[in-house]
Design a protein around this motif. Structure first.
Motif, PDB file in Angstrom:
ATOM      1  N   SER A  64       0.812  -1.219   0.000  1.00 33.38           N
ATOM      2  CA  SER A  64       0.000   0.000   0.000  1.00 33.38           C
ATOM      3  C   SER A  64       0.844   1.267   0.000  1.00 33.38           C
ATOM      4  O   SER A  64       0.315   2.365  -0.236  1.00 33.38           O
ATOM      5  CB  SER A  64      -0.939   0.011   1.216  1.00 33.38           C
ATOM      6  N   ILE A  65       2.152   1.140   0.235  1.00 31.01           N
ATOM      7  CA  ILE A  65       3.012   2.326   0.240  1.00 31.01           C
ATOM      8  C   ILE A  65       3.072   2.964  -1.147  1.00 31.01           C
ATOM      9  O   ILE A  65       3.330   4.168  -1.271  1.00 31.01           O
ATOM     10  CB  ILE A  65       4.443   1.982   0.727  1.00 31.01           C
ATOM     11  N   ALA A  66       2.801   2.176  -2.186  1.00 32.04           N
ATOM     12  CA  ALA A  66       2.821   2.736  -3.545  1.00 32.04           C
ATOM     13  C   ALA A  66       1.824   3.875  -3.674  1.00 32.04           C
ATOM     14  O   ALA A  66       2.139   4.937  -4.213  1.00 32.04           O
ATOM     15  CB  ALA A  66       2.515   1.637  -4.562  1.00 32.04           C
ATOM     16  N   ALA A  67       0.618   3.672  -3.158  1.00 33.78           N
ATOM     17  CA  ALA A  67      -0.388   4.725  -3.213  1.00 33.78           C
ATOM     18  C   ALA A  67       0.070   5.953  -2.446  1.00 33.78           C
ATOM     19  O   ALA A  67      -0.145   7.091  -2.878  1.00 33.78           O
ATOM     20  CB  ALA A  67      -1.710   4.207  -2.647  1.00 33.78           C
ATOM     21  N   GLY A  68       0.711   5.738  -1.308  1.00 33.48           N
ATOM     22  CA  GLY A  68       1.193   6.852  -0.504  1.00 33.48           C
ATOM     23  C   GLY A  68       2.222   7.690  -1.232  1.00 33.48           C
ATOM     24  O   GLY A  68       2.192   8.927  -1.161  1.00 33.48           O
ATOM     25  N   ASP A 141       8.322   4.867  -9.712  1.00 31.28           N
ATOM     26  CA  ASP A 141       8.629   3.482  -9.358  1.00 31.28           C
ATOM     27  C   ASP A 141       7.444   2.803  -8.687  1.00 31.28           C
ATOM     28  O   ASP A 141       7.214   1.600  -8.876  1.00 31.28           O
ATOM     29  CB  ASP A 141       9.861   3.445  -8.449  1.00 31.28           C
ATOM     30  N   SER A 142       6.673   3.560  -7.914  1.00 30.68           N
ATOM     31  CA  SER A 142       5.473   3.012  -7.279  1.00 30.68           C
ATOM     32  C   SER A 142       4.433   2.639  -8.320  1.00 30.68           C
ATOM     33  O   SER A 142       3.764   1.599  -8.224  1.00 30.68           O
ATOM     34  CB  SER A 142       4.892   4.036  -6.302  1.00 30.68           C
ATOM     35  N   ILE A 143       4.277   3.492  -9.324  1.00 29.65           N
ATOM     36  CA  ILE A 143       3.333   3.221 -10.408  1.00 29.65           C
ATOM     37  C   ILE A 143       3.742   1.973 -11.170  1.00 29.65           C
ATOM     38  O   ILE A 143       2.900   1.143 -11.539  1.00 29.65           O
ATOM     39  CB  ILE A 143       3.248   4.447 -11.336  1.00 29.65           C
ATOM     40  N   ASN A 144       5.022   1.798 -11.372  1.00 32.33           N
ATOM     41  CA  ASN A 144       5.507   0.606 -12.056  1.00 32.33           C
ATOM     42  C   ASN A 144       5.252  -0.660 -11.240  1.00 32.33           C
ATOM     43  O   ASN A 144       4.814  -1.691 -11.770  1.00 32.33           O
ATOM     44  CB  ASN A 144       7.001   0.745 -12.353  1.00 32.33           C
ATOM     45  N   LEU A 145       5.491  -0.597  -9.939  1.00 36.84           N
ATOM     46  CA  LEU A 145       5.297  -1.764  -9.081  1.00 36.84           C
ATOM     47  C   LEU A 145       3.824  -2.121  -8.925  1.00 36.84           C
ATOM     48  O   LEU A 145       3.462  -3.302  -8.921  1.00 36.84           O
ATOM     49  CB  LEU A 145       5.914  -1.504  -7.705  1.00 36.84           C
ATOM     50  N   ALA A 146       2.962  -1.119  -8.826  1.00 33.43           N
ATOM     51  CA  ALA A 146       1.543  -1.377  -8.590  1.00 33.43           C
ATOM     52  C   ALA A 146       0.759  -1.617  -9.873  1.00 33.43           C
ATOM     53  O   ALA A 146      -0.289  -2.273  -9.836  1.00 33.43           O
ATOM     54  CB  ALA A 146       0.920  -0.214  -7.825  1.00 33.43           C
ATOM     55  N   GLY A 147       1.268  -1.090 -10.996  1.00 32.97           N
ATOM     56  CA  GLY A 147       0.481  -1.174 -12.217  1.00 32.97           C
ATOM     57  C   GLY A 147       1.221  -1.581 -13.461  1.00 32.97           C
ATOM     58  O   GLY A 147       0.648  -1.569 -14.558  1.00 32.97           O
ATOM     59  N   THR A 204      -7.578   4.348  -7.637  1.00 33.25           N
ATOM     60  CA  THR A 204      -7.716   2.898  -7.757  1.00 33.25           C
ATOM     61  C   THR A 204      -6.813   2.160  -6.782  1.00 33.25           C
ATOM     62  O   THR A 204      -6.941   0.948  -6.599  1.00 33.25           O
ATOM     63  CB  THR A 204      -7.423   2.442  -9.203  1.00 33.25           C
ATOM     64  N   VAL A 205      -5.881   2.879  -6.152  1.00 36.22           N
ATOM     65  CA  VAL A 205      -5.059   2.297  -5.088  1.00 36.22           C
ATOM     66  C   VAL A 205      -5.153   3.195  -3.853  1.00 36.22           C
ATOM     67  O   VAL A 205      -5.482   4.370  -3.953  1.00 36.22           O
ATOM     68  CB  VAL A 205      -3.577   2.143  -5.507  1.00 36.22           C
ATOM     69  N   GLY A 206      -4.862   2.624  -2.710  1.00 38.01           N
ATOM     70  CA  GLY A 206      -4.808   3.427  -1.497  1.00 38.01           C
ATOM     71  C   GLY A 206      -6.015   3.248  -0.601  1.00 38.01           C
ATOM     72  O   GLY A 206      -6.991   2.561  -0.938  1.00 38.01           O
ATOM     73  N   ARG A 207      -5.942   3.891   0.548  1.00 44.04           N
ATOM     74  CA  ARG A 207      -6.972   3.803   1.567  1.00 44.04           C
ATOM     75  C   ARG A 207      -7.375   5.200   2.022  1.00 44.04           C
ATOM     76  O   ARG A 207      -6.655   6.169   1.787  1.00 44.04           O
ATOM     77  CB  ARG A 207      -6.483   2.977   2.768  1.00 44.04           C
ATOM     78  N   SER A 208      -8.524   5.284   2.658  1.00 42.26           N
ATOM     79  CA  SER A 208      -9.031   6.566   3.123  1.00 42.26           C
ATOM     80  C   SER A 208      -9.487   6.478   4.576  1.00 42.26           C
ATOM     81  O   SER A 208     -10.023   5.451   5.013  1.00 42.26           O
ATOM     82  CB  SER A 208     -10.216   7.019   2.261  1.00 42.26           C
ATOM     83  N   PHE A 209      -9.300   7.594   5.299  1.00 40.05           N
ATOM     84  CA  PHE A 209      -9.853   7.721   6.640  1.00 40.05           C
ATOM     85  C   PHE A 209     -11.346   8.030   6.544  1.00 40.05           C
ATOM     86  O   PHE A 209     -11.818   8.627   5.575  1.00 40.05           O
ATOM     87  CB  PHE A 209      -9.140   8.833   7.409  1.00 40.05           C
ATOM     88  N   PRO A 257     -12.588  -1.005  -3.481  1.00 40.35           N
ATOM     89  CA  PRO A 257     -12.786  -2.227  -2.689  1.00 40.35           C
ATOM     90  C   PRO A 257     -12.534  -3.522  -3.447  1.00 40.35           C
ATOM     91  O   PRO A 257     -12.460  -4.584  -2.831  1.00 40.35           O
ATOM     92  CB  PRO A 257     -14.262  -2.123  -2.262  1.00 40.35           C
ATOM     93  N   SER A 258     -12.388  -3.451  -4.776  1.00 44.73           N
ATOM     94  CA  SER A 258     -12.213  -4.678  -5.565  1.00 44.73           C
ATOM     95  C   SER A 258     -10.743  -5.055  -5.759  1.00 44.73           C
ATOM     96  O   SER A 258     -10.347  -6.194  -5.516  1.00 44.73           O
ATOM     97  CB  SER A 258     -12.886  -4.521  -6.934  1.00 44.73           C
ATOM     98  N   THR A 259      -9.941  -4.092  -6.219  1.00 49.50           N
ATOM     99  CA  THR A 259      -8.507  -4.356  -6.442  1.00 49.50           C
ATOM    100  C   THR A 259      -7.700  -3.244  -5.781  1.00 49.50           C
ATOM    101  O   THR A 259      -7.085  -2.417  -6.460  1.00 49.50           O
ATOM    102  CB  THR A 259      -8.188  -4.434  -7.950  1.00 49.50           C
ATOM    103  N   PRO A 260      -7.689  -3.195  -4.452  1.00 47.18           N
ATOM    104  CA  PRO A 260      -7.144  -2.031  -3.738  1.00 47.18           C
ATOM    105  C   PRO A 260      -5.649  -1.823  -3.855  1.00 47.18           C
ATOM    106  O   PRO A 260      -5.169  -0.714  -3.606  1.00 47.18           O
ATOM    107  CB  PRO A 260      -7.532  -2.313  -2.280  1.00 47.18           C
ATOM    108  N   ALA A 261      -4.893  -2.859  -4.228  1.00 44.36           N
ATOM    109  CA  ALA A 261      -3.441  -2.723  -4.292  1.00 44.36           C
ATOM    110  C   ALA A 261      -2.913  -2.716  -5.722  1.00 44.36           C
ATOM    111  O   ALA A 261      -1.702  -2.710  -5.932  1.00 44.36           O
ATOM    112  CB  ALA A 261      -2.766  -3.852  -3.505  1.00 44.36           C
ATOM    113  N   VAL A 262      -3.822  -2.699  -6.697  1.00 47.19           N
ATOM    114  CA  VAL A 262      -3.427  -2.784  -8.105  1.00 47.19           C
ATOM    115  C   VAL A 262      -3.814  -1.500  -8.822  1.00 47.19           C
ATOM    116  O   VAL A 262      -4.974  -1.063  -8.756  1.00 47.19           O
ATOM    117  CB  VAL A 262      -4.082  -3.987  -8.804  1.00 47.19           C
ATOM    118  N   LEU A 263      -2.859  -0.903  -9.510  1.00 45.22           N
ATOM    119  CA  LEU A 263      -3.125   0.299 -10.293  1.00 45.22           C
ATOM    120  C   LEU A 263      -3.725  -0.132 -11.629  1.00 45.22           C
ATOM    121  O   LEU A 263      -3.000  -0.502 -12.559  1.00 45.22           O
ATOM    122  CB  LEU A 263      -1.834   1.093 -10.497  1.00 45.22           C
TER     123      LEU A 263
END
Length: 359
Positions: A64-68, A141-147, A204-209, A257-263
């Motif tokens: 999840s750090i990729a989204a961050g 690099d995060s975009i490459n790893l996640a997507g 399409t990636v990441g989490r929310s408060f 909610p479907s693919t939270p870690a995939v770009l």
């Protein structure tokens, strides 16, 4: 009566150079030096590889750090341009920093990854690579790893010396933004309506408060019906978030909610199903102009990924400082100590437009 010492010839020259350089920094970006792919090829050829290694190590521990890190680059560029001002923990001018602003605190993350990357780069190439460039590399690099999206990052950014909470509050789009506010804020950064929709796809990636979407599921303590969220989704969110949730409520939920870690383009597929988490997401669905782009990207993931990479590169040029403007921070969290020989805020060696240390 006391007399003042007359300035030396060298002092006058230095002052004139400082004034000229400061004036140059005020010019529009096209009038200044441009960013360039391979900027560090001569001065720090392994810079991008070192950043990539730091990001990959963090991603292996927590995907999840990729989204961050993607969001960190976005929030940096939208306030004072892509100058790493969002990383500062102290504003030399006093007052709270961007990191302390409501849109960033406590949700913005990835600072530790940037610090780790900077430390390894400094060991290899001291005082050469800016924090602003490291943030841009880390997002790529995060975009490459996640997507599995690859693109080249033009570099040569310099780090700023100012970070204001008020400017973050003013410039950053919020989850509660209307379509007009979204388009206006992106237009202010020279980004088109389509590019706004493209970059929104990063949700399409990441989490929310909870605090970012609470007004979509409650009116005070009363559940809301018909806010643009499906009834089932709203029920799930209410089970997660109490009506008195605020910024200190650390409960989070996946934005996709479907693919939270995939770009991927799943974000656009969820919007017509009333599964856009934020009010701003739903604005892309209910606005006819924006929804046309949503439908295009929902139908063609390859198209969205290509345009997302291009939009990230364009955003990375926002109000950049280059050449002798700004500084190369030694520590990404604080500005460099000033000195009489570094009146422009840089105690690092000057680097010319080709990435070569100047004499």
């Amino acid at each position: 009566m006391a007399t003042q010492d007359k300035p030396t010839a060298g002092g006058v020259v230095a002052l004139a150079a400082a004034v000229a350089a400061c004036a140059l920094c005020l010019l529009p970006a096209p009038a200044r030096a441009q960013l360039r792919v391979g900027f560090y090829d001569a001065t720090c050829p392994n810079a991008e590889a070192l950043v990539r290694q730091a990001v990959a190590a963090a991603f292996a521990r927590d995907a999840s750090i990729a989204a961050g890190l993607i969001r960190l680059h976005f929030h940096d560029c939208f306030v004072r341009g892509c100058d790493a001002s969002v990383l500062l923990t102290v504003n030399p001018g006093g007052g709270k920093t961007e990191r302390e602003a409501a849109p960033n605190n406590p949700s913005l993350r990835g600072f530790d990854v940037i610090d780790a990357a900077k430390a390894t780069v400094e060991q290899s190439c001291p005082r050469i690579v800016s924090c602003a460039d490291i943030v841009a590399f880390a997002a790529r690099d995060s975009i490459n790893l996640a997507g599995s999206v690859s693109y080249q990052v033009p570099a040569g950014r310099r780090d700023g010396r100012v970070s204001n909470e008020s400017e973050a509050n003013l410039n950053l789009p919020l989850p509660s933004s209307t379509a007009k506010v979204l388009t206006d804020k992106f237009a202010a950064k020279n980004l088109t309506v389509e590019e706004m929709v493209i970059l929104s796809g990063a949700h399409t990636v990441g989490r929310s408060f909870c605090s970012s979407f609470l007004d979509r599921i409650y009116n005070g303590s009363t559940p809301i019906v018909g806010s643009g969220l499906s009834a089932g989704y709203a029920t799930l969110l209410r089970a997660l978030c109490p009506p008195n949730a605020n910024q200190s409520t650390l409960t989070t939920t996946a934005i996709d909610p479907s693919t939270p870690a995939v770009l991927d383009n799943n974000y656009y597929k969820l919007l017509p199903l009333n599964l856009g988490l934020f009010f701003s997401d739903n604005q892309l669905r209910v606005n006819a102009t924006l929804n046309a782009f949503v439908n295009n990207f929902a139908a063609n993931e390859t198209l969205w990924k290509e345009r997302f990479a291009a939009a990230m590169v364009k955003m990375g040029h926002t109000e950049v400082q280059t050449g002798r403007c700004g500084e190369v921070r030694l520590n990404c969290s604080v500005v460099n100590p000033t000195s009489s020989s570094a009146e422009l805020g840089s105690s690092a060696p000057a680097v010319d437009d080709e990435g070569v240390a100047a004499s």
